[in-house]
Motif scaffolding. Structure first.
Motif, short mmCIF file in Angstrom:
data_model
loop_
_atom_site.label_atom_id
_atom_site.label_comp_id
_atom_site.label_asym_id
_atom_site.label_seq_id
_atom_site.Cartn_x
_atom_site.Cartn_y
_atom_site.Cartn_z
N UNK A 150 0.94 -1.11 -0.15
CA UNK A 150 -0.11 0.00 -0.08
C UNK A 150 0.84 1.26 -0.01
N UNK A 151 0.39 2.42 -0.36
CA UNK A 151 1.28 3.59 -0.43
C UNK A 151 1.98 3.89 0.93
N UNK A 152 3.08 4.37 0.81
CA UNK A 152 3.86 4.36 2.01
C UNK A 152 3.62 6.07 2.33
N UNK A 153 3.37 6.18 3.77
CA UNK A 153 3.38 7.59 4.33
C UNK A 153 4.72 8.15 4.27
N UNK A 154 4.90 9.23 4.09
CA UNK A 154 6.18 10.03 3.91
C UNK A 154 6.75 10.55 5.14
N UNK A 155 5.92 10.22 6.29
CA UNK A 155 6.72 10.91 7.42
C UNK A 155 7.81 10.43 7.79
N UNK A 156 8.24 9.04 7.54
CA UNK A 156 9.48 8.47 7.83
C UNK A 156 10.72 9.26 6.92
N UNK A 158 10.49 12.19 5.81
CA UNK A 158 10.90 13.67 6.29
C UNK A 158 11.89 13.54 7.67
N UNK A 159 11.46 12.42 8.48
CA UNK A 159 12.29 12.38 9.64
C UNK A 159 14.05 11.94 9.32
N UNK A 160 13.96 11.14 8.18
CA UNK A 160 15.35 10.85 7.72
C UNK A 160 16.01 12.01 7.41
N UNK A 161 15.31 12.66 6.55
CA UNK A 161 15.85 13.86 5.92
C UNK A 161 16.36 14.81 7.11
N UNK A 162 15.33 14.91 8.15
CA UNK A 162 15.81 16.14 9.08
C UNK A 162 17.04 15.47 9.97
N UNK A 163 17.19 14.18 10.22
CA UNK A 163 18.17 13.63 11.07
C UNK A 163 19.35 13.34 10.10
N UNK A 164 19.14 13.24 8.86
CA UNK A 164 20.47 12.79 8.09
C UNK A 164 20.56 11.31 8.21
N UNK A 223 17.06 20.59 1.76
CA UNK A 223 16.89 21.89 0.86
C UNK A 223 16.42 22.86 1.89
N UNK A 224 16.67 23.95 1.48
CA UNK A 224 16.43 25.16 2.33
C UNK A 224 14.91 25.66 2.36
N UNK A 225 14.25 25.32 1.26
CA UNK A 225 12.79 25.84 1.36
C UNK A 225 12.08 24.69 1.83
N UNK A 226 10.79 25.04 2.29
CA UNK A 226 9.62 24.07 2.86
C UNK A 226 9.41 23.40 1.47
N UNK A 227 9.14 23.88 0.32
CA UNK A 227 8.67 23.11 -0.60
C UNK A 227 9.52 22.01 -1.18
N UNK A 228 10.65 22.75 -1.20
CA UNK A 228 11.80 21.53 -1.66
C UNK A 228 11.93 20.50 -0.40
N UNK A 230 9.66 19.20 1.18
CA UNK A 230 8.50 18.28 0.94
C UNK A 230 8.67 17.45 -0.25
N UNK A 231 9.28 18.12 -1.20
CA UNK A 231 9.41 17.25 -2.54
C UNK A 231 10.39 16.17 -2.22
N UNK A 232 11.62 16.49 -1.65
CA UNK A 232 12.74 15.71 -1.22
C UNK A 232 12.29 14.52 -0.56
N UNK A 233 11.65 14.85 0.69
CA UNK A 233 10.90 13.57 1.34
C UNK A 233 10.03 12.71 0.33
N UNK A 234 9.26 13.42 -0.45
CA UNK A 234 8.30 12.52 -1.22
C UNK A 234 9.07 11.69 -1.95
N UNK A 235 10.16 12.20 -2.78
CA UNK A 235 10.83 11.38 -3.43
C UNK A 235 11.78 10.53 -2.77
#
Length: 260
Positions: A150-156, A158-164, A223-228, A230-235
């Motif tokens: 089933x479709x993955x929720x992107x929360x994980x 975004x968390x990986x992105x924030x923590x590196x 990325x610096x911007x919120x939109x970027x 969000x897009x990076x987390x989705x990708x």
């Protein structure tokens, strides 16, 4: 009321609490031993690629979710923590903590209530966090669609992105055959205040299990911007889901099925 009676009531209450605590500990020990037996003997579980889990530092362990009751979460946690000898913290649905014995066991083993940060504090502390991004939807799949993620929720992501932290993909094969969902009973789900109530064997079937750990996927720079962001987390989320699905598709034919 005489003081002696009050003292007797207090003593009885203290003894009852102690007995309840001891029974709870005995239940948790029994559950842990049951998991050991399921892994080693009943499911004859094979675990591959364990060397892909970092020996130190943070990582987000991402696995497919399957089987009617979510037994795969406990089995995966047991296999990984026992093998790599590192604690793994897992966000769990509120329902998990409402179940006697299992709820207290989960809490002591590193389970914590689902929240928007999905264990960011653990990752920032250099620890492992395990997630099942399909959520309850992964358990609700009809048997004919087993192992179709089933479709993955992107929360994980975004968390990986924030923590590196890198994301480690994991495929779990066998849970669908062990706890197949035959149907649902909506009336019982409403009665027990559950997301759904599946029709499934009372005890897991003796299916062969295979857990495969893939190579870590590095988290991109933030990325610096919120939109970027969000897009990076989705990708990243899409990449991880595609990777886990490919692993499931590859590993599934290698396990002898219980059902055709």
């Amino acid at each position: 009321m005489p003081e002696s009676v009050d003292e007797m009531i207090d003593m009885a209450g203290a003894e009852l609490k102690q007995l309840t605590r001891l029974l709870g500990l005995a239940g948790e020990t029994a559950w842990d031993r049951l998991l050991e037996w399921l892994v080693d003997d009943y499911f004859r579980l094979d675990a591959l690629g364990l060397e892909n889990i970092p020996a130190e530092g943070p990582a987000v362990i991402v696995a497919n979710h399957s089987g009617a009751w979510g037994l795969d979460a406990f089995i995966l946690h047991k296999v990984l923590t026992r093998s790599v000898r590192r604690p793994m913290f897992v966000p769990a649905a509120p329902l998990t903590f409402r179940v006697p014995v299992i709820g207290s066991y989960a809490r002591k083993a590193g389970g914590f209530p689902v929240n928007p940060m999905l264990g960011l504090e653990h990752l920032n502390a250099g620890e492992l966090v395990g997630v099942f991004p399909e959520g309850i939807a992964g358990l609700e799949k009809p048997f004919r669609e087993r192992y179709r993620l089933r479709p993955f929720s992107p929360g994980f992501a975004l968390t990986a992105l924030r923590s590196g932290a890198p994301v480690v993909p994991v495929s779990v094969i066998g849970a669908e055959e062990a706890c197949p969902k035959i149907g649902e009973v909506p009336a019982l789900a409403r009665f027990f205040d559950l997301p759904y109530f599946p029709l499934t064997p009372l005890f897991p079937l003796p299916a062969k299990w295979r857990i495969t750990v893939g190579e870590p996927i590095p988290a991109p720079e933030v990325p610096e911007s919120f939109a970027a962001r969000k897009a990076a987390a989705r990708a990243l989320c899409d990449e991880v889901q595609a990777t886990v699905q490919a692993m499931v598709d590859r590993e599934r034919p290698l396990v002898e099925p219980v059902f055709g």
